[in-house]
Design a protein around this motif. Structure first.
Motif, PDB file in Angstrom:
ATOM      1  N   ASN A   2       0.505  -0.983  -0.203  1.00 40.07           N
ATOM      2  CA  ASN A   2      -0.318  -0.153   0.105  1.00 40.07           C
ATOM      3  C   ASN A   2       1.324   1.008   0.036  1.00 40.07           C
ATOM      4  OD1 ASN A   2       0.912   0.669   2.904  1.00 40.07           O
ATOM      5  ND2 ASN A   2      -0.982  -0.194   3.750  1.00 40.07           N
ATOM      6  N   ARG A   3       0.556   2.290  -0.353  1.00 42.46           N
ATOM      7  CA  ARG A   3       0.873   3.716  -0.044  1.00 42.46           C
ATOM      8  C   ARG A   3       2.141   3.872   0.641  1.00 42.46           C
ATOM      9  NH1 ARG A   3      -1.423   9.692  -2.035  1.00 42.46           N
ATOM     10  NH2 ARG A   3      -2.722   8.369  -3.885  1.00 42.46           N
ATOM     11  N   GLU A   4       2.037   3.247   2.504  1.00 41.52           N
ATOM     12  CA  GLU A   4       2.584   3.886   3.641  1.00 41.52           C
ATOM     13  C   GLU A   4       3.858   2.952   3.319  1.00 41.52           C
ATOM     14  OE1 GLU A   4       2.270   3.464   8.488  1.00 41.52           O
ATOM     15  OE2 GLU A   4       0.462   2.742   6.839  1.00 41.52           O
ATOM     16  N   GLU A  30       2.228   3.776  -5.668  1.00 36.37           N
ATOM     17  CA  GLU A  30       1.221   3.135  -6.317  1.00 36.37           C
ATOM     18  C   GLU A  30       0.146   3.069  -7.196  1.00 36.37           C
ATOM     19  OE1 GLU A  30      -2.845   3.180  -2.324  1.00 36.37           O
ATOM     20  OE2 GLU A  30      -2.133   5.672  -3.446  1.00 36.37           O
ATOM     21  N   ARG A  31       0.501   4.563  -8.212  1.00 35.58           N
ATOM     22  CA  ARG A  31      -0.502   4.377  -9.408  1.00 35.58           C
ATOM     23  C   ARG A  31       0.681   3.918 -10.566  1.00 35.58           C
ATOM     24  NH1 ARG A  31       1.598   7.118 -13.698  1.00 35.58           N
ATOM     25  NH2 ARG A  31       3.303   7.958 -12.704  1.00 35.58           N
ATOM     26  N   ALA A  34       5.418   8.197  -3.101  1.00 28.97           N
ATOM     27  CA  ALA A  34       4.250   6.730  -2.408  1.00 28.97           C
ATOM     28  C   ALA A  34       3.637   7.223  -3.599  1.00 28.97           C
ATOM     29  CB  ALA A  34       4.320   7.572  -1.658  1.00 28.97           C
ATOM     30  N   GLU A  35       3.276   8.223  -4.262  1.00 32.41           N
ATOM     31  CA  GLU A  35       2.014   8.538  -4.959  1.00 32.41           C
ATOM     32  C   GLU A  35       1.886   7.620  -6.097  1.00 32.41           C
ATOM     33  OE1 GLU A  35      -0.859  12.285  -6.842  1.00 32.41           O
ATOM     34  OE2 GLU A  35       0.438  12.124  -5.213  1.00 32.41           O
ATOM     35  N   GLU A  94       6.310  11.959  -0.260  1.00 33.26           N
ATOM     36  CA  GLU A  94       4.790  11.215  -0.243  1.00 33.26           C
ATOM     37  C   GLU A  94       4.549  11.729  -1.646  1.00 33.26           C
ATOM     38  OE1 GLU A  94       6.009  13.902   1.565  1.00 33.26           O
ATOM     39  OE2 GLU A  94       4.517  12.750   3.450  1.00 33.26           O
ATOM     40  N   ILE A 130       4.456   1.349   0.944  1.00 33.69           N
ATOM     41  CA  ILE A 130       5.714   2.343  -0.227  1.00 33.69           C
ATOM     42  C   ILE A 130       6.914   3.119   0.095  1.00 33.69           C
ATOM     43  CG2 ILE A 130       5.694   3.233  -2.533  1.00 33.69           C
ATOM     44  CD1 ILE A 130       3.399   1.495  -3.524  1.00 33.69           C
ATOM     45  N   ALA A 131       6.054   3.374   0.867  1.00 34.27           N
ATOM     46  CA  ALA A 131       7.223   5.413   1.469  1.00 34.27           C
ATOM     47  C   ALA A 131       8.287   4.759   2.021  1.00 34.27           C
ATOM     48  CB  ALA A 131       5.864   6.542   2.265  1.00 34.27           C
TER      49      ALA A 131
END
Length: 464
Positions: free
Chosen positions: A373-375, A405-406, A401-402, A398, A377-378
Protein backbone atom coordinates in the motif's frame (compact mmCIF):
# COMPACT_ATOMS: atom_id res chain seq x y z
CA UNK A 1 46.31 2.29 20.72
CA UNK A 2 45.61 1.61 17.08
CA UNK A 3 43.62 4.25 15.25
CA UNK A 4 41.53 3.87 12.12
CA UNK A 5 41.90 6.54 9.47
CA UNK A 6 38.68 7.63 7.78
CA UNK A 7 39.12 8.88 4.18
CA UNK A 8 38.43 12.57 3.76
CA UNK A 9 35.13 13.45 2.08
CA UNK A 10 36.98 16.06 0.03
CA UNK A 11 39.05 13.46 -1.80
CA UNK A 12 39.13 13.87 -5.59
CA UNK A 13 36.62 11.74 -7.53
CA UNK A 14 39.40 9.61 -9.02
CA UNK A 15 40.63 8.41 -5.61
CA UNK A 16 37.37 8.36 -3.61
CA UNK A 17 36.07 4.84 -2.98
CA UNK A 18 32.49 4.16 -4.03
CA UNK A 19 30.52 0.97 -3.41
CA UNK A 20 27.84 -0.31 -5.75
CA UNK A 21 24.38 -0.46 -4.19
CA UNK A 22 22.58 -3.63 -5.30
CA UNK A 23 18.76 -3.91 -5.44
CA UNK A 24 18.69 -5.95 -2.21
CA UNK A 25 21.62 -4.39 -0.31
CA UNK A 26 19.26 -3.42 2.51
CA UNK A 27 17.99 -6.98 3.18
CA UNK A 28 19.75 -8.43 6.25
CA UNK A 29 17.30 -11.19 7.27
CA UNK A 30 13.62 -11.96 7.76
CA UNK A 31 13.17 -9.53 10.69
CA UNK A 32 11.42 -11.98 13.04
CA UNK A 33 11.12 -11.99 16.84
CA UNK A 34 12.50 -15.00 18.81
CA UNK A 35 8.90 -16.34 18.83
CA UNK A 36 8.84 -16.32 15.00
CA UNK A 37 6.53 -13.29 14.62
CA UNK A 38 7.32 -10.69 11.96
CA UNK A 39 8.20 -7.18 13.09
CA UNK A 40 6.35 -4.45 11.11
CA UNK A 41 9.72 -3.20 9.83
CA UNK A 42 12.81 -5.28 10.46
CA UNK A 43 16.11 -6.37 8.86
CA UNK A 44 15.38 -4.21 5.80
CA UNK A 45 11.87 -5.63 5.23
CA UNK A 46 8.67 -3.58 5.20
CA UNK A 47 5.35 -5.42 5.41
CA UNK A 48 4.92 -8.96 4.01
CA UNK A 49 4.37 -10.24 7.56
CA UNK A 50 2.61 -13.48 6.55
CA UNK A 51 5.22 -14.37 3.93
CA UNK A 52 8.11 -13.63 6.31
CA UNK A 53 6.60 -15.72 9.11
CA UNK A 54 6.03 -18.60 6.67
CA UNK A 55 9.66 -18.37 5.52
CA UNK A 56 10.72 -18.34 9.19
CA UNK A 57 8.95 -21.69 9.67
CA UNK A 58 10.79 -23.05 6.60
CA UNK A 59 14.13 -21.85 8.03
CA UNK A 60 13.45 -23.80 11.24
CA UNK A 61 12.51 -26.90 9.19
CA UNK A 62 15.75 -26.60 7.20
CA UNK A 63 17.85 -26.18 10.37
CA UNK A 64 16.27 -29.28 11.88
CA UNK A 65 16.87 -31.25 8.62
CA UNK A 66 13.13 -31.89 8.10
CA UNK A 67 12.56 -30.15 4.75
CA UNK A 68 14.11 -32.70 2.38
CA UNK A 69 12.06 -33.78 -0.63
CA UNK A 70 10.00 -30.59 -0.58
CA UNK A 71 10.28 -27.13 -2.09
CA UNK A 72 9.15 -23.61 -1.20
CA UNK A 73 7.29 -21.76 -3.96
CA UNK A 74 7.02 -17.95 -3.68
CA UNK A 75 4.21 -16.52 -5.81
CA UNK A 76 3.16 -12.89 -6.23
CA UNK A 77 3.10 -9.88 -8.50
CA UNK A 78 6.39 -8.41 -9.80
CA UNK A 79 8.17 -6.22 -7.26
CA UNK A 80 6.57 -7.73 -4.14
CA UNK A 81 9.80 -9.08 -2.63
CA UNK A 82 10.06 -12.72 -3.74
CA UNK A 83 13.81 -12.56 -4.45
CA UNK A 84 14.32 -10.55 -1.25
CA UNK A 85 12.60 -13.32 0.75
CA UNK A 86 14.90 -15.97 -0.75
CA UNK A 87 17.98 -13.88 0.07
CA UNK A 88 16.66 -13.31 3.60
CA UNK A 89 16.29 -17.09 4.07
CA UNK A 90 19.95 -17.55 3.06
CA UNK A 91 20.98 -14.82 5.57
CA UNK A 92 19.02 -16.58 8.33
CA UNK A 93 20.71 -19.92 7.59
CA UNK A 94 24.18 -18.34 7.91
CA UNK A 95 27.19 -17.59 5.71
CA UNK A 96 28.56 -21.14 5.97
CA UNK A 97 25.47 -22.60 4.26
CA UNK A 98 25.87 -22.65 0.43
CA UNK A 99 23.37 -20.47 -1.47
CA UNK A 100 23.11 -21.03 -5.22
CA UNK A 101 20.78 -18.58 -7.04
CA UNK A 102 19.84 -19.01 -10.71
CA UNK A 103 17.15 -17.91 -13.19
CA UNK A 104 14.93 -20.32 -15.08
CA UNK A 105 16.33 -19.24 -18.45
CA UNK A 106 19.90 -20.22 -17.43
CA UNK A 107 19.21 -23.86 -18.32
CA UNK A 108 19.09 -23.09 -22.05
CA UNK A 109 22.66 -23.39 -23.29
CA UNK A 110 24.30 -24.61 -26.49
CA UNK A 111 27.20 -26.12 -24.52
CA UNK A 112 25.50 -28.10 -21.75
CA UNK A 113 22.23 -30.04 -21.48
CA UNK A 114 19.35 -28.47 -19.53
CA UNK A 115 19.31 -31.25 -16.96
CA UNK A 116 23.08 -30.88 -16.49
CA UNK A 117 22.70 -27.19 -15.57
CA UNK A 118 20.08 -28.09 -12.95
CA UNK A 119 22.17 -30.95 -11.56
CA UNK A 120 25.23 -28.66 -11.35
CA UNK A 121 23.25 -26.02 -9.43
CA UNK A 122 22.01 -28.67 -6.96
CA UNK A 123 25.55 -30.00 -6.41
CA UNK A 124 26.91 -26.49 -5.80
CA UNK A 125 24.27 -26.04 -3.09
CA UNK A 126 25.40 -29.11 -1.08
CA UNK A 127 28.32 -28.26 1.19
CA UNK A 128 30.86 -30.62 2.72
CA UNK A 129 32.60 -29.57 5.93
CA UNK A 130 35.82 -31.61 6.16
CA UNK A 131 37.58 -31.85 9.51
CA UNK A 132 41.18 -33.00 9.42
CA UNK A 133 43.69 -33.43 12.22
CA UNK A 134 47.13 -32.62 10.84
CA UNK A 135 50.63 -32.25 12.19
CA UNK A 136 51.64 -28.63 11.78
CA UNK A 137 54.35 -26.19 12.74
CA UNK A 138 52.62 -23.01 13.93
CA UNK A 139 53.92 -19.74 15.32
CA UNK A 140 55.05 -16.18 14.70
CA UNK A 141 57.88 -15.88 12.18
CA UNK A 142 60.98 -14.56 13.98
CA UNK A 143 63.50 -15.43 11.26
CA UNK A 144 63.28 -16.03 7.53
CA UNK A 145 66.74 -16.60 6.04
CA UNK A 146 67.31 -18.30 2.66
CA UNK A 147 70.65 -20.11 2.37
CA UNK A 148 72.28 -19.88 -1.05
CA UNK A 149 74.62 -22.31 -2.80
CA UNK A 150 76.36 -22.52 -6.15
CA UNK A 151 74.08 -23.66 -8.96
CA UNK A 152 75.27 -27.17 -9.89
CA UNK A 153 73.77 -26.94 -13.39
CA UNK A 154 75.51 -23.72 -14.38
CA UNK A 155 78.61 -21.85 -13.46
CA UNK A 156 76.69 -18.61 -13.17
CA UNK A 157 74.51 -17.39 -10.29
CA UNK A 158 73.37 -19.05 -7.11
CA UNK A 159 70.33 -21.01 -6.05
CA UNK A 160 68.48 -21.36 -2.74
CA UNK A 161 69.55 -24.64 -1.12
CA UNK A 162 67.31 -24.39 1.96
CA UNK A 163 65.59 -21.79 4.16
CA UNK A 164 65.90 -21.22 7.90
CA UNK A 165 62.57 -20.32 9.53
CA UNK A 166 62.23 -19.37 13.20
CA UNK A 167 58.78 -19.83 14.78
CA UNK A 168 57.70 -18.57 18.20
CA UNK A 169 54.71 -19.50 20.39
CA UNK A 170 53.75 -18.65 23.97
CA UNK A 171 55.51 -21.83 25.12
CA UNK A 172 58.80 -21.48 23.22
CA UNK A 173 60.65 -21.08 19.94
CA UNK A 174 61.91 -23.49 17.28
CA UNK A 175 64.21 -23.12 14.28
CA UNK A 176 63.33 -25.14 11.16
CA UNK A 177 65.49 -26.02 8.16
CA UNK A 178 63.07 -26.31 5.24
CA UNK A 179 63.05 -27.19 1.56
CA UNK A 180 63.44 -24.33 -1.00
CA UNK A 181 59.97 -25.09 -2.45
CA UNK A 182 58.47 -24.03 0.91
CA UNK A 183 60.42 -20.75 0.62
CA UNK A 184 58.81 -20.18 -2.80
CA UNK A 185 55.37 -20.81 -1.24
CA UNK A 186 56.19 -18.25 1.47
CA UNK A 187 57.12 -15.67 -1.16
CA UNK A 188 53.78 -16.25 -2.92
CA UNK A 189 51.91 -15.77 0.38
CA UNK A 190 54.00 -12.59 1.01
CA UNK A 191 55.05 -13.84 4.44
CA UNK A 192 57.44 -11.61 6.40
CA UNK A 193 58.86 -11.56 9.92
CA UNK A 194 56.03 -10.92 12.40
CA UNK A 195 53.38 -12.95 10.55
CA UNK A 196 51.62 -15.88 12.22
CA UNK A 197 51.75 -18.93 9.93
CA UNK A 198 51.35 -22.68 9.99
CA UNK A 199 53.17 -25.25 7.86
CA UNK A 200 51.68 -28.71 7.31
CA UNK A 201 54.28 -31.33 8.22
CA UNK A 202 53.18 -33.92 5.61
CA UNK A 203 52.54 -31.75 2.54
CA UNK A 204 54.64 -28.65 3.25
CA UNK A 205 51.65 -26.39 2.51
CA UNK A 206 52.04 -22.91 4.04
CA UNK A 207 49.10 -20.82 5.31
CA UNK A 208 49.30 -17.24 6.55
CA UNK A 209 46.88 -16.73 9.47
CA UNK A 210 47.52 -13.00 10.02
CA UNK A 211 49.84 -10.47 11.59
CA UNK A 212 50.93 -10.99 15.19
CA UNK A 213 49.07 -8.64 17.54
CA UNK A 214 52.43 -7.60 18.99
CA UNK A 215 52.65 -5.34 15.90
CA UNK A 216 49.12 -3.93 16.33
CA UNK A 217 50.43 -0.56 17.54
CA UNK A 218 52.47 -0.02 14.35
CA UNK A 219 50.99 1.91 11.46
CA UNK A 220 50.76 0.08 8.16
CA UNK A 221 49.37 1.37 4.88
CA UNK A 222 47.52 -1.91 4.39
CA UNK A 223 44.73 -3.01 6.68
CA UNK A 224 45.85 -6.11 8.58
CA UNK A 225 44.18 -8.95 10.44
CA UNK A 226 45.90 -9.15 13.82
CA UNK A 227 45.91 -12.52 15.61
CA UNK A 228 47.25 -13.52 19.03
CA UNK A 229 50.46 -15.48 19.49
CA UNK A 230 49.66 -19.23 19.20
CA UNK A 231 49.62 -21.26 22.41
CA UNK A 232 51.29 -24.62 23.03
CA UNK A 233 54.36 -25.97 21.24
CA UNK A 234 55.50 -24.99 17.75
CA UNK A 235 55.04 -28.61 16.57
CA UNK A 236 51.49 -29.78 17.33
CA UNK A 237 48.45 -31.63 16.05
CA UNK A 238 45.76 -29.20 14.89
CA UNK A 239 42.18 -29.69 13.68
CA UNK A 240 41.62 -27.89 10.38
CA UNK A 241 38.13 -27.29 8.93
CA UNK A 242 37.65 -26.84 5.19
CA UNK A 243 34.35 -26.03 3.45
CA UNK A 244 33.81 -27.26 -0.12
CA UNK A 245 30.74 -28.14 -2.20
CA UNK A 246 29.97 -31.30 -4.13
CA UNK A 247 30.07 -29.11 -7.26
CA UNK A 248 33.70 -28.20 -6.45
CA UNK A 249 34.60 -31.89 -6.06
CA UNK A 250 32.85 -32.76 -9.35
CA UNK A 251 34.67 -29.99 -11.23
CA UNK A 252 38.06 -30.91 -9.74
CA UNK A 253 37.66 -34.55 -10.81
CA UNK A 254 36.18 -33.71 -14.22
CA UNK A 255 39.17 -31.54 -15.16
CA UNK A 256 42.30 -33.42 -14.07
CA UNK A 257 45.46 -31.33 -14.20
CA UNK A 258 47.74 -32.11 -17.14
CA UNK A 259 51.49 -31.76 -17.35
CA UNK A 260 53.37 -28.51 -17.08
CA UNK A 261 54.78 -28.57 -20.63
CA UNK A 262 53.66 -26.03 -23.22
CA UNK A 263 51.45 -28.50 -25.14
CA UNK A 264 49.45 -29.36 -22.00
CA UNK A 265 48.95 -25.68 -21.20
CA UNK A 266 47.82 -24.93 -24.76
CA UNK A 267 45.50 -27.93 -24.71
CA UNK A 268 43.80 -26.71 -21.53
CA UNK A 269 43.30 -23.25 -23.09
CA UNK A 270 41.70 -24.66 -26.24
CA UNK A 271 39.20 -26.82 -24.29
CA UNK A 272 35.63 -25.62 -23.84
CA UNK A 273 34.90 -23.44 -20.82
CA UNK A 274 32.20 -25.81 -19.49
CA UNK A 275 32.54 -29.53 -19.02
CA UNK A 276 29.66 -31.93 -18.49
CA UNK A 277 30.12 -34.14 -15.45
CA UNK A 278 29.03 -37.73 -16.03
CA UNK A 279 26.62 -39.49 -13.69
CA UNK A 280 29.26 -42.18 -13.14
CA UNK A 281 31.72 -39.57 -11.82
CA UNK A 282 29.06 -38.10 -9.51
CA UNK A 283 28.36 -41.56 -8.07
CA UNK A 284 32.08 -42.06 -7.43
CA UNK A 285 32.29 -38.67 -5.68
CA UNK A 286 29.20 -39.55 -3.61
CA UNK A 287 30.80 -42.87 -2.63
CA UNK A 288 33.97 -41.11 -1.39
CA UNK A 289 31.91 -38.46 0.44
CA UNK A 290 29.79 -41.17 2.10
CA UNK A 291 32.99 -42.88 3.26
CA UNK A 292 34.24 -39.62 4.82
CA UNK A 293 30.87 -39.05 6.54
CA UNK A 294 30.77 -42.62 7.91
CA UNK A 295 34.29 -42.18 9.32
CA UNK A 296 33.27 -38.91 11.00
CA UNK A 297 35.84 -36.95 8.99
CA UNK A 298 33.25 -34.86 7.10
CA UNK A 299 29.74 -33.47 7.57
CA UNK A 300 27.22 -32.77 4.80
CA UNK A 301 25.75 -29.24 4.93
CA UNK A 302 22.63 -28.97 2.70
CA UNK A 303 22.35 -25.47 1.23
CA UNK A 304 19.73 -23.57 -0.76
CA UNK A 305 18.98 -23.59 -4.51
CA UNK A 306 16.93 -20.55 -5.55
CA UNK A 307 15.34 -20.72 -9.03
CA UNK A 308 13.76 -17.39 -9.96
CA UNK A 309 11.25 -17.16 -12.84
CA UNK A 310 10.67 -20.91 -12.52
CA UNK A 311 7.93 -20.78 -15.18
CA UNK A 312 10.75 -20.45 -17.74
CA UNK A 313 11.68 -24.12 -17.18
CA UNK A 314 10.13 -26.62 -19.59
CA UNK A 315 8.39 -29.95 -18.96
CA UNK A 316 11.69 -31.90 -19.22
CA UNK A 317 13.29 -29.71 -16.53
CA UNK A 318 10.29 -30.06 -14.22
CA UNK A 319 10.42 -33.86 -14.59
CA UNK A 320 14.14 -33.85 -13.73
CA UNK A 321 13.48 -31.47 -10.83
CA UNK A 322 11.11 -34.06 -9.33
CA UNK A 323 13.88 -36.66 -9.49
CA UNK A 324 16.44 -34.28 -7.92
CA UNK A 325 14.09 -33.50 -5.02
CA UNK A 326 13.80 -37.22 -4.26
CA UNK A 327 17.58 -37.82 -4.14
CA UNK A 328 19.05 -38.62 -0.69
CA UNK A 329 21.31 -35.54 -0.69
CA UNK A 330 18.90 -32.85 -1.90
CA UNK A 331 19.38 -29.21 -0.85
CA UNK A 332 16.56 -26.85 0.13
CA UNK A 333 14.79 -25.69 -3.04
CA UNK A 334 13.13 -22.25 -3.27
CA UNK A 335 11.19 -21.40 -6.43
CA UNK A 336 9.68 -18.03 -7.42
CA UNK A 337 7.23 -16.98 -10.13
CA UNK A 338 4.90 -14.10 -10.96
CA UNK A 339 2.60 -16.05 -13.34
CA UNK A 340 -1.03 -16.99 -12.75
CA UNK A 341 -2.52 -19.78 -14.85
CA UNK A 342 -0.09 -20.39 -17.70
CA UNK A 343 0.83 -23.02 -20.29
CA UNK A 344 3.65 -25.25 -19.06
CA UNK A 345 6.63 -24.51 -21.30
CA UNK A 346 7.40 -27.36 -23.71
CA UNK A 347 3.73 -28.35 -24.04
CA UNK A 348 0.93 -26.95 -26.21
CA UNK A 349 -2.18 -27.55 -24.12
CA UNK A 350 -1.16 -28.20 -20.49
CA UNK A 351 -2.35 -25.17 -18.49
CA UNK A 352 -1.30 -25.18 -14.83
CA UNK A 353 -1.20 -22.68 -11.93
CA UNK A 354 1.97 -20.55 -12.11
CA UNK A 355 3.14 -22.48 -15.21
CA UNK A 356 4.34 -25.33 -12.95
CA UNK A 357 3.09 -28.93 -13.43
CA UNK A 358 0.63 -30.10 -10.79
CA UNK A 359 2.81 -33.02 -9.63
CA UNK A 360 5.60 -30.58 -8.69
CA UNK A 361 3.12 -28.13 -7.11
CA UNK A 362 2.02 -30.97 -4.80
CA UNK A 363 5.57 -31.10 -3.40
CA UNK A 364 5.68 -27.36 -2.70
CA UNK A 365 4.78 -25.24 0.29
CA UNK A 366 3.31 -22.19 -1.48
CA UNK A 367 3.75 -18.72 0.03
CA UNK A 368 2.01 -15.67 -1.46
CA UNK A 369 3.48 -12.18 -1.37
CA UNK A 370 1.09 -9.20 -1.09
CA UNK A 371 1.12 -5.93 -3.01
CA UNK A 372 2.27 -2.86 -1.07
CA UNK A 373 0.00 0.00 0.00
CA UNK A 374 1.02 3.68 -0.17
CA UNK A 375 2.33 3.83 3.40
CA UNK A 376 4.54 0.76 2.87
CA UNK A 377 5.84 2.10 -0.45
CA UNK A 378 6.86 5.33 1.32
CA UNK A 379 8.80 3.33 3.93
CA UNK A 380 10.61 1.29 1.28
CA UNK A 381 11.50 4.43 -0.72
CA UNK A 382 12.87 6.10 2.43
CA UNK A 383 14.87 2.95 3.19
CA UNK A 384 16.39 2.91 -0.30
CA UNK A 385 17.17 6.64 -0.08
CA UNK A 386 19.06 5.98 3.17
CA UNK A 387 20.99 3.07 1.62
CA UNK A 388 21.95 5.18 -1.41
CA UNK A 389 22.80 8.22 0.77
CA UNK A 390 20.17 10.52 -0.79
CA UNK A 391 18.38 13.41 0.96
CA UNK A 392 14.69 13.99 0.26
CA UNK A 393 13.09 17.43 0.46
CA UNK A 394 9.59 18.21 1.80
CA UNK A 395 6.79 16.35 0.03
CA UNK A 396 9.13 14.16 -2.05
CA UNK A 397 8.36 10.96 -0.14
CA UNK A 398 4.61 11.47 -0.50
CA UNK A 399 4.97 12.16 -4.24
CA UNK A 400 7.08 9.04 -4.80
CA UNK A 401 4.62 6.91 -2.77
CA UNK A 402 1.83 8.23 -4.99
CA UNK A 403 3.82 7.33 -8.12
CA UNK A 404 4.52 3.87 -6.69
CA UNK A 405 0.84 3.26 -5.98
CA UNK A 406 -0.19 4.49 -9.45
CA UNK A 407 2.60 2.73 -11.36
CA UNK A 408 4.75 0.31 -9.36
CA UNK A 409 7.08 0.44 -6.38
CA UNK A 410 10.05 -0.37 -8.59
CA UNK A 411 9.24 2.65 -10.76
CA UNK A 412 9.15 4.91 -7.69
CA UNK A 413 12.52 3.60 -6.49
CA UNK A 414 14.03 3.93 -9.98
CA UNK A 415 13.15 7.64 -10.04
CA UNK A 416 15.34 8.29 -6.98
CA UNK A 417 18.82 8.16 -8.52
CA UNK A 418 18.12 10.14 -11.76
CA UNK A 419 16.30 12.76 -9.64
CA UNK A 420 19.40 13.08 -7.44
CA UNK A 421 21.54 13.62 -10.56
CA UNK A 422 19.17 16.39 -11.68
CA UNK A 423 19.22 18.08 -8.26
CA UNK A 424 23.04 17.86 -8.20
CA UNK A 425 23.27 19.58 -11.60
CA UNK A 426 21.03 22.34 -10.23
CA UNK A 427 23.42 22.81 -7.28
CA UNK A 428 21.09 21.35 -4.63
CA UNK A 429 22.07 18.71 -2.05
CA UNK A 430 18.59 17.16 -1.77
CA UNK A 431 15.85 15.96 -4.10
CA UNK A 432 12.86 18.28 -4.48
CA UNK A 433 9.29 17.61 -5.70
CA UNK A 434 10.03 19.46 -8.97
CA UNK A 435 12.84 16.97 -9.72
CA UNK A 436 10.38 14.07 -9.39
CA UNK A 437 7.91 15.89 -11.66
CA UNK A 438 10.58 16.40 -14.32
CA UNK A 439 11.66 12.72 -14.08
CA UNK A 440 8.02 11.73 -14.50
CA UNK A 441 7.91 13.75 -17.72
CA UNK A 442 11.08 12.11 -19.05
CA UNK A 443 10.37 8.49 -18.10
CA UNK A 444 7.29 6.28 -18.28
CA UNK A 445 6.18 3.50 -15.98
CA UNK A 446 4.96 0.21 -17.47
CA UNK A 447 1.24 1.06 -17.13
CA UNK A 448 1.63 4.48 -18.79
CA UNK A 449 3.62 2.88 -21.61
CA UNK A 450 0.91 0.24 -22.11
CA UNK A 451 -1.75 2.98 -22.41
CA UNK A 452 0.10 4.38 -25.46
CA UNK A 453 -0.20 1.11 -27.40
CA UNK A 454 -2.95 1.26 -30.02
CA UNK A 455 -5.27 -1.51 -31.24
CA UNK A 456 -2.92 -2.23 -34.16
CA UNK A 457 0.06 -2.77 -31.83
CA UNK A 458 1.68 0.59 -32.71
CA UNK A 459 2.10 3.63 -30.51
CA UNK A 460 -0.72 6.17 -30.31
CA UNK A 461 1.57 9.09 -29.66
CA UNK A 462 1.57 10.63 -26.22
CA UNK A 463 4.94 11.02 -24.55
CA UNK A 464 6.44 8.28 -26.75
Amino acid sequence: MKTTTVPSTSAPPSTARSSRVAPHSHIKGLGLTPEGLALPDGAGFVGQTNAREACGVVVELVKSRKFSGRALLLVGAPGTGKTALALAVSHELGVKVPFCPMVGSEVYSTEVKKTEVLAEAFRRAIGLRIKETKEVYEGEVTELTPAEAENPLSGYGKTVSHVIVGLKTVKGTKQLRLDPTIYEAMLKEKIVVGDVIYIEANTGAVKRVGRSDAYASSYDLESETYVPLPKGDVHKRKELVQDVTLGDLDAANARPQGGQDIMSVMGSLIKSGRTEVTEKLRKEVNKVVKGYVDQGVAEVVPGVVFIDEVHMLDIECFTYLNALLESPMAPTVILATNRGNAIVRGTTDVVSPHGVPVDLLDRCLIVKTDTYNREQIAKVVQLRANVEGLKLGPGVLERLAEEGERGSMRYAIQLLTPASILSGLAGRNQIEVDDIGEMNELFLDAKASARNIGSDGGFDGGRM
